[in-house]
Design a protein around this motif. Structure first.
Motif, mmCIF file in Angstrom:
data_model
loop_
_atom_site.group_PDB
_atom_site.id
_atom_site.type_symbol
_atom_site.label_atom_id
_atom_site.label_comp_id
_atom_site.label_asym_id
_atom_site.label_seq_id
_atom_site.Cartn_x
_atom_site.Cartn_y
_atom_site.Cartn_z
ATOM 1 N N TYR A 144 -80.306 43.768 1.640
ATOM 2 C CA TYR A 144 -79.870 43.495 3.015
ATOM 3 C C TYR A 144 -78.337 43.402 3.089
ATOM 4 C CZ TYR A 144 -84.776 42.506 3.861
ATOM 5 O OH TYR A 144 -86.146 42.612 3.976
ATOM 6 N N PRO A 145 -77.644 44.543 2.954
ATOM 7 C CA PRO A 145 -76.176 44.550 3.071
ATOM 8 C C PRO A 145 -75.749 44.592 4.542
ATOM 9 C CG PRO A 145 -76.952 46.750 2.545
ATOM 10 C CD PRO A 145 -78.172 45.869 2.583
ATOM 11 N N ILE A 146 -75.951 43.484 5.241
ATOM 12 C CA ILE A 146 -75.711 43.491 6.693
ATOM 13 C C ILE A 146 -74.219 43.604 7.024
ATOM 14 C CG2 ILE A 146 -77.854 42.300 7.260
ATOM 15 C CD1 ILE A 146 -76.234 39.713 7.482
ATOM 16 N N PHE A 147 -73.357 43.102 6.141
ATOM 17 C CA PHE A 147 -71.914 43.311 6.289
ATOM 18 C C PHE A 147 -71.506 44.326 5.227
ATOM 19 C CE2 PHE A 147 -72.556 39.008 7.988
ATOM 20 C CZ PHE A 147 -71.978 39.151 9.235
ATOM 21 N N ASN A 148 -71.224 45.544 5.676
ATOM 22 C CA ASN A 148 -70.990 46.631 4.723
ATOM 23 C C ASN A 148 -70.261 47.767 5.424
ATOM 24 O OD1 ASN A 148 -71.110 48.267 2.436
ATOM 25 N ND2 ASN A 148 -73.123 49.076 2.968
ATOM 26 N N ASN A 149 -68.998 47.548 5.724
ATOM 27 C CA ASN A 149 -68.250 48.585 6.436
ATOM 28 C C ASN A 149 -66.882 48.797 5.807
ATOM 29 O OD1 ASN A 149 -67.748 45.867 8.088
ATOM 30 N ND2 ASN A 149 -65.928 47.154 8.292
ATOM 31 N N HIS A 150 -66.288 49.926 6.119
ATOM 32 C CA HIS A 150 -64.922 50.229 5.704
ATOM 33 C C HIS A 150 -63.964 49.969 6.871
ATOM 34 C CE1 HIS A 150 -66.955 52.377 2.419
ATOM 35 N NE2 HIS A 150 -65.813 52.268 1.764
ATOM 36 N N THR A 151 -62.717 49.760 6.526
ATOM 37 C CA THR A 151 -61.654 49.583 7.517
ATOM 38 C C THR A 151 -60.574 50.621 7.240
ATOM 39 O OG1 THR A 151 -62.093 47.211 7.692
ATOM 40 C CG2 THR A 151 -59.954 47.999 8.470
ATOM 41 N N TYR A 152 -60.241 51.403 8.270
ATOM 42 C CA TYR A 152 -59.263 52.483 8.143
ATOM 43 C C TYR A 152 -58.058 52.208 9.047
ATOM 44 C CZ TYR A 152 -63.332 55.088 6.353
ATOM 45 O OH TYR A 152 -64.440 55.490 5.648
#
Length: 659
Positions: A144-152
């Protein structure tokens, strides 16, 4: 993917940008012409977002730190399906449009930050990446990787030159924020000159020394090379800077020169640029195949649906954690928030408001999981440590205490990013005098309506022996002048507890808590009065005719006003004492309440150990202000207050002269 449709899409971004700048006869065409390929690759091939739901928590974040190139992101928002029509692009920089000169969060759908002041956009992405890392460590569970984003972020040369960029980049490298990816629009030209006339440092070596992964794309029009670099960055264990060599004003007659930076190309220049790009369409044309290719609504809906399904599974598998995450993302506060605040007894030992704040922080941290942050190497002085929160380091990202180092500007900018990410309620701490260092980020907190709490201690000449370099004089006036900000200077420990509640409940901007180093007497608890910005602490006996004079004060000077009122009473002068911890909140009250506190017709004297300027609004033309007209000095606090006129004797003298 067909290279033809990719190139057509890139040129659509370029031509929309120069058409809008030309229509407005104002703007910056150079950066969009050069940076369009890298922006296209990120948005088309990597960025996870849903145009129908710009606030979707599971999205990647993208910040155009080079905010002057705003038409670049407006073109992308329009082409990918956000609620930004072609008419809005045609009204670029016009009154009432959704396309202002620089990107404005809360104003244009799809923006993740307000940018324009160079360096700050990139610094805010450090906070965003830190938020993702922190929340993932606290709440993600196996499967459950609910927080899993990149920032550009896309940065220009000026972004990299700003001091705040150095502060933020060093912090990001130390914390190994590996989901942070910066693309440098390396065109080697700035507004005045080629960059070679302003710098000679090795940018790649500098970032490598910060602990970044540094990649190089030698041709900014090589979409394949840009894709490969971004893909490599995504697998890095460190933050990544991708230096993309571009040509400012690509295709235009001014290409490669400073003239391409901030001036419309002119009708002939636009025509020549379009000819060089092989573009044979009228102004503001979006080919149908580009619309079909770039519109991301279907893809975005699918991405969000997948994330929502993940969240549903998370709620079933981890219901207590899920409830906390839902409340955190909604920024829901406990209904009994006031009940957890410390209550200080009148007559007890005096407490410095910075110490009271530290106690309140730890009481709140137990019931407000989003509360986190730190100080600029002053946590022992600002009392901003969450005692059981743990240190946030690269090996322990779940910690709630961030060690920002002596980087006031970078700290505050990162706090804006923490807040913009969603859910978190960041606090940052330093001495009030060093608000000068973080003021530009504080201003963006207000412009973006971000509820960042600034714990600014050592709030007056009362800090004593450290002398005038550390004694704030003009800082309160400066901070109070910022629209949308609340500046609260509590008079005692009980007012400090109420001030913290106000800070957490205020959602439309930042709050400053200006706190004392020295101990202050405890006043009767009056949260309702504090939350109205000002209230009567003690009044004259109405049976004797009521008050003849009103003493208004904030912070440590409220206790002085009470002492002076006792002395004046002995002289037969009836005195009302008003504590005004927050001018902004008091100003927003209705007239009847304001008049009940500051009754018209009664002379007023304001007392604050800071610049006099803000107080003339409250004393009127027939009142007086006891404040600071000079810098302070190095001596014990008691001596300084006496020498600068903050004494019972001087207050009584001013009142007698006024009456």
């Amino acid at each position: 993917m067909s290279s033809d449709i990719s190139q057509l899409s890139v040129n659509t971004i370029r031509t929309l940008s120069i058409d809008a700048v030309q229509a407005a006869n104002s703007g910056h065409p150079g950066a969009p012409l050069g940076a369009a390929p890298m922006a296209y690759v990120v948005w088309q091939d990597f960025l996870r977002f849903n145009p129908a739901h710009p606030e979707w928590p599971g999205r990647d974040r993208f910040v155009l730190s080079a905010g002057h190139a705003s038409m670049l992101i407006y073109s992308l928002l329009h082409l990918t399906g956000y609620d930004l029509s072609l008419d809005e692009l045609k009204n670029f920089r016009q009154w009432g449009s959704k396309t202002p000169g620089h990107p404005e969060f809360f104003h244009t759908p799809g923006l993740d930050a307000t940018t324009g002041p160079l360096g700050q956009g990139a610094a805010m992405t450090v906070g965003m990446a830190l938020a993702e890392e922190h929340l993932a460590a606290r709440y993600n569970r196996p499967d459950y990787p609910i927080f899993n984003n990149h920032t550009y972020a896309v940065l220009g040369d000026g972004d990299l030159q700003e001091g705040v960029n150095h502060e933020a980049a060093a912090l990001a490298g130390h914390l190994r924020l590996n989901k942070l990816i910066w693309l440098h629009d390396d065109n080697q030209v700035q507004l005045d000159t080629p960059t070679s006339k302003a710098e000679s440092d090795d940018v790649a070596a500098r970032y490598a020394s910060y602990g970044w992964n540094v990649l190089r794309v030698s041709d900014g029009n090589d979409l394949g090379a840009i894709r490969a670099a971004v893909k490599e960055a995504q697998s890095s264990d460190r933050p990544t800077l991708i230096q993309v060599r571009t040509v400012i004003g690509f295709g235009s007659p001014r290409a490669g020169t400073s003239k391409a930076h901030g001036e419309p190309l002119g009708a002939e220049g636009v025509a020549e640029t379009k000819a060089a790009l092989g573009w044979n369409h009228p102004s503001f044309t979006v080919p149908e195949e580009v619309t079909a290719h770039m519109n991301a609504r279907e893809r975005g809906a699918q991405l969000e649906a997948e994330w929502n399904a993940l969240m549903d599974g998370y709620r079933a598998a981890h219901p207590e954690l899920a409830a906390e995450v839902d409340a955190l993302l909604a920024r829901t506060l406990p209904t009994n928030l006031a009940d957890v605040l410390p209550n200080y007894e009148v007559g007890g030992k005096g407490v410095a408001t910075r110490n009271a704040s530290g106690e309140v922080i730890n009481a709140l941290a137990r019931v407000v999981p989003g509360l986190m942050g730190g100080s600029a190497d002053l946590s022992g002085s600002t009392k901003t440590t969450i005692k059981d929160g743990g240190e946030l380091q690269s090996a322990s990202p779940a910690g709630r205490n961030v060690l920002f180092g002596v980087r006031e500007f970078g700290m505050a900018a990162a706090a804006n990013g923490l807040s913009l990410y969603g859910g978190l309620r960041p606090m940052v701490g330093t001495f009030l005098v060093f608000a000068d260092y973080l003021k530009p980020a504080f201003r963006l907190s207000a412009i973006q309506m971000q509820p960042v709490t600034y714990v600014l201690t050592h709030d007056s000449i009362g800090l004593g022996e450290d002398g005038p370099t550390h004694q704030p004089i003009e800082q309160l006036a400066m901070l109070r002048a910022v629209p949308g900000a609340h500046v609260i200077r509590p008079a005692d420990a009980n007012e400090t507890a109420a001030a913290w509640q106000m800070a957490l409940e205020y959602e439309k901007g930042p709050t400053v808590l200006a706190l004392s180093r020295q101990d202050l007497p405890i006043l009767p608890r009056n949260h309702a009065g504090v939350k109205k910005g000002a209230y009567v602490v003690r009044d004259a006996d109405s049976s004797e005719g009521g008050a003849q004079v009103i003493l208004i004060a904030s912070g440590s000077e409220v206790s002085l006003a009470l002492e002076a009122a006792d002395t004046l009473a002995g002289e037969g002068i009836r005195t009302r004492v008003v504590s005004m911890p927050c001018m902004e909140v008091f100003r927003a009250q209705d007239r009847s309440y304001r008049d009940s506190v500051l009754t018209p017709g009664i002379r007023r004297v304001a007392i604050e150990a800071a610049s006099k300027t803000p107080w003339y609004e409250w004393v009127g033309t027939d009142g007086a202000v006891i404040g600071m007209d000079t810098f302070g000095a190095s001596a014990p606090a008691s001596v300084l207050f006496e020498k600068f006129g903050f004494s019972v004797q001087n207050v009584s003298k001013v009142v007698r002269s006024l009456l």
